[in-house]
Design an enzyme around this catalytic site. Structure first.
Site, mmCIF file in Angstrom:
data_model
loop_
_atom_site.group_PDB
_atom_site.id
_atom_site.type_symbol
_atom_site.label_atom_id
_atom_site.label_comp_id
_atom_site.label_asym_id
_atom_site.label_seq_id
_atom_site.Cartn_x
_atom_site.Cartn_y
_atom_site.Cartn_z
ATOM 1 N N HIS A 84 0.827 -1.219 0.000
ATOM 2 C CA HIS A 84 0.000 0.000 0.000
ATOM 3 C C HIS A 84 0.858 1.264 0.000
ATOM 4 O O HIS A 84 0.367 2.339 -0.341
ATOM 5 C CB HIS A 84 -1.003 -0.008 1.165
ATOM 6 C CG HIS A 84 -0.441 0.263 2.509
ATOM 7 N ND1 HIS A 84 -0.164 -0.724 3.430
ATOM 8 C CD2 HIS A 84 -0.115 1.439 3.117
ATOM 9 C CE1 HIS A 84 0.294 -0.172 4.539
ATOM 10 N NE2 HIS A 84 0.331 1.137 4.373
ATOM 11 N N ASP A 132 -0.038 -7.690 1.407
ATOM 12 C CA ASP A 132 0.415 -6.292 1.426
ATOM 13 C C ASP A 132 1.935 -6.226 1.493
ATOM 14 O O ASP A 132 2.530 -5.929 2.533
ATOM 15 C CB ASP A 132 -0.218 -5.587 2.628
ATOM 16 C CG ASP A 132 0.006 -4.079 2.617
ATOM 17 O OD1 ASP A 132 0.494 -3.549 1.606
ATOM 18 O OD2 ASP A 132 -0.319 -3.434 3.633
ATOM 19 N N SER A 228 4.120 2.525 8.257
ATOM 20 C CA SER A 228 3.637 1.550 7.291
ATOM 21 C C SER A 228 4.839 0.991 6.531
ATOM 22 O O SER A 228 5.747 1.728 6.151
ATOM 23 C CB SER A 228 2.673 2.201 6.303
ATOM 24 O OG SER A 228 1.404 2.377 6.866
#
Length: 275
Positions: A84, A132, A228
């Site tokens: 992402h 992911d 992230s």
């Protein structure tokens, strides 16, 4: 008067730059809405300032020179991060990686690596964050630089339960306070326990915790203390990547990570990196 105007212009410029940096970073974070829990301030308790010498695999992913995510060195020419962070897929020339510096703004101690290729897992699902994971191939090599060194990948799932908890470390330049929009300059880390898969699925239901995910965290210790795409390290090996979590950092909802040992993720990595 001229000096005052110049000073005001500099302030406006700095504020604008800070605003862009904040927008760039926030656009990459995945936080799910959950019910507000009383007594949780949102401030992450228990984290500590880390030294890049102890975490030489840690990287800062930059888009047009602004930090957006974390990543890890896993090979002489590859880094790994969350898919992402690379969605929609950017032009490689706009993505750089900084390594070798505890302070993410330190252009002297840090080394900037240019990106040659971005490889997103072909079965990544942006709706559920299944698979992911993405690989970043750099121009040249990570070898020969101080405090820049690959981390080994875990190949076997780790069993953790309430009677025998396994603590891991997540690190990055993420928020230490969910209400303060400014990222810390210095690298930080926090130790958190792995959460059994069934317990995590039950807690997050009806949101899906898929087979490509693992969970970790406890009240007042959460992934807001990491970025992230950043590393979750267990037993000195890379075990997970920061993927998504609750909008109220530090609550009772565990953070969710991409599992390095899940079949689909491991097979994807093995196409490019020898294990």
């Amino acid at each position: 008067m001229r000096l005052l105007v110049v000073a005001l212009l500099l302030c406006v410029t700095d504020t604008f730059a800070d605003s862009i940096a904040l927008q760039q970073w926030r656009s990459m974070q995945v936080r799910r809405n959950v019910r507000r829990e009383p007594g949780m301030s949102g401030r992450i308790i228990g984290g500590y300032e880390a030294n890049i010498a102890d975490l030489p695999f840690q990287l800062s992913v930059r888009r047009i020179n602004y930090h957006i995510c974390g990543a890890s060195v896993v090979d002489s020419s590859f880094a790994i991060t969350a898919a992402h962070c690379m969605t929609p897929k950017p032009d490689p020339e706009f993505i750089t990686l900084q390594g070798g510096a505890t302070n993410r703004t330190d252009d002297i101690a840090g080394v900037i690596f240019q990106t040659e290729e971005i490889i997103v897992h072909p079965a990544y699902n942006p709706s559920t964050y299944h698979n992911d994971v993405a690989l970043i191939r750099i121009v040249g090599t990570f070898e020969g630089y101080e405090n820049v060194y690959p981390i080994a990948l875990e190949t076997v799932p780790i069993t953790s339960n309430s009677l025998n908890p396994v603590y891991c470390t997540v690190s990055g330049w993420g928020l230490t306070d969910m209400y303060n929009g400014k990222l810390p300059e210095m690298l930080r880390a926090v130790r958190i326990p792995l959460i059994p898969y069934t317990d995590c699925r039950r807690k997050w239901s009806p949101l899906a915790v898929t087979t490509s995910m693992i969970c970790a965290g406890e009240p007042r210790r959460d992934t807001c203390n990491g970025d992230s795409g950043g590393p979750l390290v267990c037993n000195d090996k890379l075990y997970g990547l920061v993927s998504w979590g609750a909008n109220q950092c530090g609550g009772t909802y565990p953070g969710v990570y991409t599992s390095i040992t899940s079949k689909d993720v491991a097979n994807f990595i093995a196409q490019y990196i020898p294990v």
